[in-house]
Design a protein around this motif. Structure first.
Motif, short mmCIF file in Angstrom:
data_model
loop_
_atom_site.label_atom_id
_atom_site.label_comp_id
_atom_site.label_asym_id
_atom_site.label_seq_id
_atom_site.Cartn_x
_atom_site.Cartn_y
_atom_site.Cartn_z
N THR A 52 0.83 -1.20 0.00
CA THR A 52 0.00 0.00 0.00
C THR A 52 0.87 1.25 0.00
O THR A 52 0.49 2.27 -0.59
N TRP A 53 2.03 1.18 0.66
CA TRP A 53 2.94 2.34 0.63
C TRP A 53 3.44 2.57 -0.79
O TRP A 53 3.60 3.72 -1.23
N ASN A 54 3.66 1.49 -1.51
CA ASN A 54 4.08 1.62 -2.90
C ASN A 54 3.03 2.33 -3.74
O ASN A 54 3.36 2.95 -4.76
N GLN A 55 1.77 2.22 -3.34
CA GLN A 55 0.68 2.85 -4.09
C GLN A 55 0.69 4.37 -3.96
O GLN A 55 0.07 5.06 -4.77
N VAL A 56 1.37 4.91 -2.95
CA VAL A 56 1.41 6.36 -2.76
C VAL A 56 2.79 6.93 -3.05
O VAL A 56 3.08 8.09 -2.72
N SER A 57 3.64 6.12 -3.65
CA SER A 57 5.01 6.54 -3.92
C SER A 57 5.34 6.41 -5.40
O SER A 57 4.91 5.47 -6.07
N VAL A 58 6.11 7.37 -5.90
CA VAL A 58 6.58 7.37 -7.28
C VAL A 58 8.08 7.66 -7.24
O VAL A 58 8.49 8.69 -6.70
N GLU A 59 8.87 6.76 -7.78
CA GLU A 59 10.32 6.94 -7.85
C GLU A 59 10.92 7.30 -6.49
O GLU A 59 11.81 8.14 -6.39
N GLY A 60 10.41 6.67 -5.44
CA GLY A 60 10.96 6.90 -4.12
C GLY A 60 10.43 8.14 -3.42
O GLY A 60 10.83 8.43 -2.29
N HIS A 61 9.53 8.87 -4.05
CA HIS A 61 8.94 10.06 -3.45
C HIS A 61 7.51 9.74 -3.01
O HIS A 61 6.75 9.12 -3.75
N THR A 62 7.15 10.18 -1.82
CA THR A 62 5.84 9.87 -1.24
C THR A 62 4.93 11.09 -1.35
O THR A 62 5.35 12.21 -1.04
N TYR A 63 3.69 10.85 -1.76
CA TYR A 63 2.76 11.95 -2.02
C TYR A 63 1.47 11.87 -1.21
O TYR A 63 0.56 12.65 -1.46
N GLY A 64 1.40 10.98 -0.26
CA GLY A 64 0.20 10.86 0.55
C GLY A 64 0.32 9.69 1.49
O GLY A 64 1.38 9.06 1.61
N ILE A 65 -0.78 9.37 2.15
CA ILE A 65 -0.82 8.29 3.13
C ILE A 65 -1.92 7.30 2.71
O ILE A 65 -3.05 7.71 2.41
N PRO A 66 -1.61 6.00 2.69
CA PRO A 66 -2.63 5.01 2.32
C PRO A 66 -3.78 5.00 3.33
O PRO A 66 -3.57 5.21 4.53
N VAL A 67 -4.98 4.75 2.85
CA VAL A 67 -6.15 4.63 3.72
C VAL A 67 -6.63 3.18 3.81
O VAL A 67 -6.83 2.65 4.89
N ASP A 68 -6.78 2.52 2.65
CA ASP A 68 -7.43 1.22 2.68
C ASP A 68 -7.02 0.37 1.49
O ASP A 68 -6.38 0.83 0.55
N THR A 69 -7.41 -0.90 1.58
CA THR A 69 -7.39 -1.80 0.44
C THR A 69 -8.83 -2.24 0.20
O THR A 69 -9.72 -1.92 0.98
N ALA A 70 -9.05 -2.99 -0.88
CA ALA A 70 -10.44 -3.30 -1.23
C ALA A 70 -10.60 -4.72 -1.75
O ALA A 70 -10.95 -4.94 -2.92
N PRO A 71 -10.35 -5.73 -0.91
CA PRO A 71 -10.61 -7.11 -1.35
C PRO A 71 -12.08 -7.28 -1.72
O PRO A 71 -12.97 -6.64 -1.16
N MET A 72 -12.33 -8.18 -2.68
CA MET A 72 -13.66 -8.37 -3.23
C MET A 72 -14.32 -9.63 -2.66
O MET A 72 -13.63 -10.57 -2.25
N ALA A 73 -15.63 -9.63 -2.64
CA ALA A 73 -16.38 -10.79 -2.14
C ALA A 73 -17.72 -10.87 -2.89
O ALA A 73 -18.02 -10.05 -3.76
N LEU A 74 -18.50 -11.85 -2.52
CA LEU A 74 -19.83 -12.04 -3.09
C LEU A 74 -20.87 -11.66 -2.05
O LEU A 74 -21.00 -12.31 -1.01
#
Length: 436
Positions: A129-151
């Motif tokens: 999730t940290w990788n989701q808010v980072s580009v080329e080693g620069h951080t641009y925000g803070i992760p909030v959640d993930t979204a696993p799917m279900a039925l």
């Protein structure tokens, strides 16, 4: 000249990015650093429950006061509003930005680098999730959640149509869809909507990729064999008229659910409270089961969403904005509210033991629904990568899904079309792309 490879997006290689925010300052929104009194921050977003979190923060942080301004959802105008404000130099300090869109914001030069303020919080989050808010080693925000799917499904109507247990595999799902529709042609096991990101979750589950980087260029693979596997499966159900085709999140969808015409929904964790608030008269009749899988012996699940609290370019109080964003994602009371009202599955590791995840849900027959998502989460691949033009890709894909649902085209053709348009759009931005 080739674009250099990047970890999450080739966003920063876009030549025009710097021009977007040249001279921008959000001091009018964030407050002057020389001003007396509390630091004031604006926060734009749309998720339910965010306003309550802001109220919690303001009560306990008199020196930093946040104002939450509700916007249209990102794909329905919220992101355009944010980018326009960044270009004009009057963006808020804080914004709700989905992981899928953060690379596009980076490409537009609309994000503030808060690495020096955020680095101490990194250990509190799942690495992917940290990788989701980072580009080329620069951080641009803070992760909030993930979204696993279900039925999410109507257990009483499953029983009515002779479905003894929810389908565990996609083969069982197809068989149950035929069984239900044969019993009553006006009733459908599920709906095939036009939400590109829900479809992305189906591809994610299969191990398909949409974007990648290597050899100093982007790879685009929406039309790969793994992606065609997903398209062929769903096209088969559409060809047999076994799925309703209400638009995603449309009132018609929830009316059909309430009327017993659509019996289930394969969607993300955050969809559970949406169904609960949108489907009238269904309390106690719904339940949550794992997402059907391709192979029961080695189950893998999809992810549909996840978002960050991003710091927008020009924020005059980036340190305080990062402090709020970190608090929002890690404070126990804040996370409890986000679980109960917003329907998140926390990105912060401490949130995974939050008592709110163990609370029974009355709408779902007092089931502890988060037990399903907890069991699935370790089986969601963490290598999925979003591209730098997701706004265009999602629009093109959503249009194609809608046309496929009404018989205007086929899903394999949609993927081929979106592949070509995505590659063309990326090249137009000056990126080096393999595939066409």
């Amino acid at each position: 000249m080739k674009a250099r490879p990047v970890s999450m997006a080739a966003a920063l290689a876009v030549v025009t990015a710097a021009a977007l925010v040249a001279g921008c300052s959000s001091s009018s929104k964030g407050g002057s650093s020389a001003a007396s009194g509390p630091v004031k921050l604006d926060f734009w977003g749309w998720a339910p429950g965010y306003d309550q979190v802001v109220a919690q923060f303001n009560k306990s942080h008199p020196d930093i006061q946040v104002t939450f301004d509700k916007t249209a959802s990102g794909t329905k105008g919220g992101y355009t509003k944010m980018l326009t404000a960044a270009k004009a130099g009057n963006a808020p300090c804080l914004a709700q930005v989905g992981y899928e869109t953060l690379p596009s914001f980076a490409a537009a030069g609309a994000l503030e680098d808060v690495t020096k303020y955020a680095s101490d919080a990194k250990s509190q989050f799942a690495e992917w999730t940290w990788n989701q808010v980072s580009v080329e080693g620069h951080t641009y925000g803070i992760p909030v959640d993930t979204a696993p799917m279900a039925l999410m499904y109507r257990k009483d109507l499953f029983a009515k149509y002779g479905i003894d247990k929810p389908p565990a595999t996609w083969d069982e799902y197809a068989a149950d869809a035929a069984k239900v529709h044969q019993a009553d042609p006006s009733v459908y096991l599920g709906d095939f909507g036009n939400d590109a990101y829900n479809y992305a979750g189906l591809a994610w589950q299969t191990g398909a990729k949409w974007f990648g980087t290597g050899n100093d260029q982007w790879q685009v693979s929406l039309n790969s064999a793994d992606n065609q596997k997903v398209a062929t499966y769903w096209q088969g159900l559409l060809d047999k008229k076994l799925l309703k085709t209400d638009p995603s999140y449309d009132p018609s969808l929830y009316k059909d659910m309430a009327d017993g015409k659509i019996l289930s929904d394969v969607n993300a964790v955050w969809d559970a409270p949406i169904i609960a608030s949108s489907v009238k008269g269904g309390a106690g009749q719904w339940a949550v089961a794992p997402m059907p899988v391709w192979g029961a012996a080695n189950p893998a699940y999809g992810n549909d969403g996840g978002s960050a609290t991003a710091i927008l370019k020009g924020c005059a109080h980036a340190k305080e904005a990062t402090e709020f964003a970190t608090w929002m994602s890690t404070d126990a009371d804040s996370v409890s509210n986000l679980i109960k009202v917003t329907g998140i599955y926390p990105a912060a590791t401490s949130g995974l033991s939050n008592p709110a995840l163990s609370a029974p849900d009355a709408f779902y027959g007092n089931q502890v629904i988060y037990d399903v998502f907890k069991a699935e989460a370790p089986h969601v691949a963490t290598s999925w990568q979003w591209g730098p033009t997701m706004t265009q890709t999602a629009t093109d894909l959503g249009d194609g899904l809608g046309k496929a649902g009404t018989g205007g085209t086929t899903l394999p053709n949609v993927l081929a079309d979106v592949q070509g348009k995505t590659v063309a759009g990326m090249k137009q931005q000056g990126l080096t792309v393999a595939g066409g």
